[in-house]
Design a protein around this motif. Structure first.
Motif, PDB file in Angstrom:
ATOM      1  N   THR A  33      10.949 -13.344   7.526  1.00 48.41           N
ATOM      2  CA  THR A  33      10.577 -12.290   6.581  1.00 48.41           C
ATOM      3  C   THR A  33       9.059 -12.262   6.480  1.00 48.41           C
ATOM      4  OG1 THR A  33      10.582 -13.771   4.680  1.00 48.41           O
ATOM      5  CG2 THR A  33      12.684 -12.675   5.213  1.00 48.41           C
ATOM      6  N   GLN A  34       8.555 -11.204   5.888  1.00 50.46           N
ATOM      7  CA  GLN A  34       7.119 -11.091   5.658  1.00 50.46           C
ATOM      8  C   GLN A  34       6.629 -12.282   4.817  1.00 50.46           C
ATOM      9  OE1 GLN A  34       4.994  -7.968   3.057  1.00 50.46           O
ATOM     10  NE2 GLN A  34       5.766  -6.866   4.841  1.00 50.46           N
ATOM     11  N   LEU A  37       6.686 -15.512   6.902  1.00 49.46           N
ATOM     12  CA  LEU A  37       5.636 -15.439   7.915  1.00 49.46           C
ATOM     13  C   LEU A  37       4.267 -15.702   7.292  1.00 49.46           C
ATOM     14  CD1 LEU A  37       4.389 -14.770  10.645  1.00 49.46           C
ATOM     15  CD2 LEU A  37       4.589 -12.360  10.067  1.00 49.46           C
ATOM     16  N   PHE A  66       0.224  -4.098   7.041  1.00 51.35           N
ATOM     17  CA  PHE A  66       1.037  -4.834   8.005  1.00 51.35           C
ATOM     18  C   PHE A  66       1.755  -3.845   8.920  1.00 51.35           C
ATOM     19  CE2 PHE A  66       1.631  -7.621   4.080  1.00 51.35           C
ATOM     20  CZ  PHE A  66       0.542  -8.424   4.376  1.00 51.35           C
ATOM     21  N   ALA A  68       4.309  -3.588  12.645  1.00 51.24           N
ATOM     22  CA  ALA A  68       5.085  -4.215  13.718  1.00 51.24           C
ATOM     23  C   ALA A  68       5.980  -3.150  14.315  1.00 51.24           C
ATOM     24  CB  ALA A  68       5.909  -5.379  13.196  1.00 51.24           C
ATOM     25  N   CYS A  69       6.128  -3.165  15.624  1.00 46.11           N
ATOM     26  CA  CYS A  69       7.034  -2.245  16.324  1.00 46.11           C
ATOM     27  C   CYS A  69       6.742  -0.793  15.944  1.00 46.11           C
ATOM     28  CB  CYS A  69       8.487  -2.604  16.028  1.00 46.11           C
ATOM     29  SG  CYS A  69       8.929  -4.274  16.493  1.00 46.11           S
ATOM     30  N   LEU A  73       4.745  -1.688   7.760  1.00 45.58           N
ATOM     31  CA  LEU A  73       5.603  -2.533   6.932  1.00 45.58           C
ATOM     32  C   LEU A  73       4.904  -2.968   5.640  1.00 45.58           C
ATOM     33  CD1 LEU A  73       7.026  -4.794   9.779  1.00 45.58           C
ATOM     34  CD2 LEU A  73       8.068  -2.762   8.773  1.00 45.58           C
ATOM     35  N   THR A  81      14.008  -8.783   6.204  1.00 44.90           N
ATOM     36  CA  THR A  81      13.900  -9.387   7.527  1.00 44.90           C
ATOM     37  C   THR A  81      13.011  -8.523   8.418  1.00 44.90           C
ATOM     38  OG1 THR A  81      16.129 -10.264   7.268  1.00 44.90           O
ATOM     39  CG2 THR A  81      15.234 -10.236   9.485  1.00 44.90           C
ATOM     40  N   LEU A  82      12.097  -9.159   9.133  1.00 38.80           N
ATOM     41  CA  LEU A  82      11.231  -8.430  10.064  1.00 38.80           C
ATOM     42  C   LEU A  82      12.031  -8.047  11.306  1.00 38.80           C
ATOM     43  CD1 LEU A  82       7.959 -10.539   9.752  1.00 38.80           C
ATOM     44  CD2 LEU A  82       8.391  -8.256   8.850  1.00 38.80           C
ATOM     45  N   PRO A  83      11.572  -7.044  12.059  1.00 39.75           N
ATOM     46  CA  PRO A  83      12.295  -6.627  13.262  1.00 39.75           C
ATOM     47  C   PRO A  83      12.567  -7.800  14.209  1.00 39.75           C
ATOM     48  CG  PRO A  83      10.541  -5.066  12.770  1.00 39.75           C
ATOM     49  CD  PRO A  83      10.365  -6.229  11.833  1.00 39.75           C
ATOM     50  N   VAL A  86       9.866  -9.014  16.545  1.00 37.58           N
ATOM     51  CA  VAL A  86       8.830  -9.874  15.965  1.00 37.58           C
ATOM     52  C   VAL A  86       9.342 -11.310  15.921  1.00 37.58           C
ATOM     53  CG1 VAL A  86       7.485 -10.381  13.883  1.00 37.58           C
ATOM     54  CG2 VAL A  86       7.767  -8.012  14.633  1.00 37.58           C
ATOM     55  N   PHE A  93       3.167  -9.228  15.022  1.00 34.83           N
ATOM     56  CA  PHE A  93       3.025  -8.753  13.645  1.00 34.83           C
ATOM     57  C   PHE A  93       1.516  -8.563  13.475  1.00 34.83           C
ATOM     58  CE2 PHE A  93       2.391  -9.502   9.085  1.00 34.83           C
ATOM     59  CZ  PHE A  93       3.395  -8.716   8.531  1.00 34.83           C
TER      60      PHE A  93
END
Length: 102
Positions: A33-34, A37, A66, A68-69, A73, A81-83, A86, A93
Motif C-alpha cells: 500500500t502507499q 511503501l 504520487f 504509478a502506471c 494516486l 493496495t497499489l497496482p 508496482v 512508484f
C-alpha cells in the motif's frame, strides 16, 4: 510474510537530500500500500522522514504527488493496495514535487 521489492523514483531535490541516485529499491511488506511503501522508504532513508508526509499525521504534503502506471494516486487512500505492476517491480512508484506559482 511476503516482501516486495518496489522501485521508487524520487524527485531531484529528494535525491539530493538522501544522496540516492535516480531510483531506489525498497523492501515493502505485503500488502503493498502507499502507507507501507512510504513507511519502508522512510526506514530505508530516514532523512526523508517529514519531507513527503507531514509528521505525526502522515498526510501527504500539499506539493507532493504520487504516480504509478500512468495514474495519479495522490488522493487515493493510503491503505489502498497499489497496482500489481508496482508490487512486482515492473513499474516504478513515482514521487513528484508539484509546481505552483503565478
Amino acid at each position: 510474510m511476503t516482501i516486495a521489492q518496489v522501485r521508487v523514483i524520487l524527485p531531484f531535490h529528494l535525491r539530493q537530500l538522501s544522496g540516492s541516485q535516480g531510483e531506489v529499491i525498497v523492501s515493502v511488506p505485503a500488502p503493498v500500500t502507499q502507507r507501507n511503501l512510504l513507511d519502508a522508504l522512510e526506514i530505508a532513508l530516514p532523512v526523508l522522514r517529514g519531507t513527503i508526509r507531514e509528521q505525526p499525521s502522515l498526510k501527504r504534503r500539499a506539493f507532493v504527488r504520487f504516480f504509478a502506471c500512468k495514474q495519479d494516486l495522490s488522493n487515493a487512500s493510503p491503505d489502498a493496495t497499489l497496482p500489481a505492476e508496482v508490487a512486482s517491480g515492473t513499474e516504478p512508484f513515482r514521487i513528484v514535487g508539484a509546481m505552483s506559482g503565478g
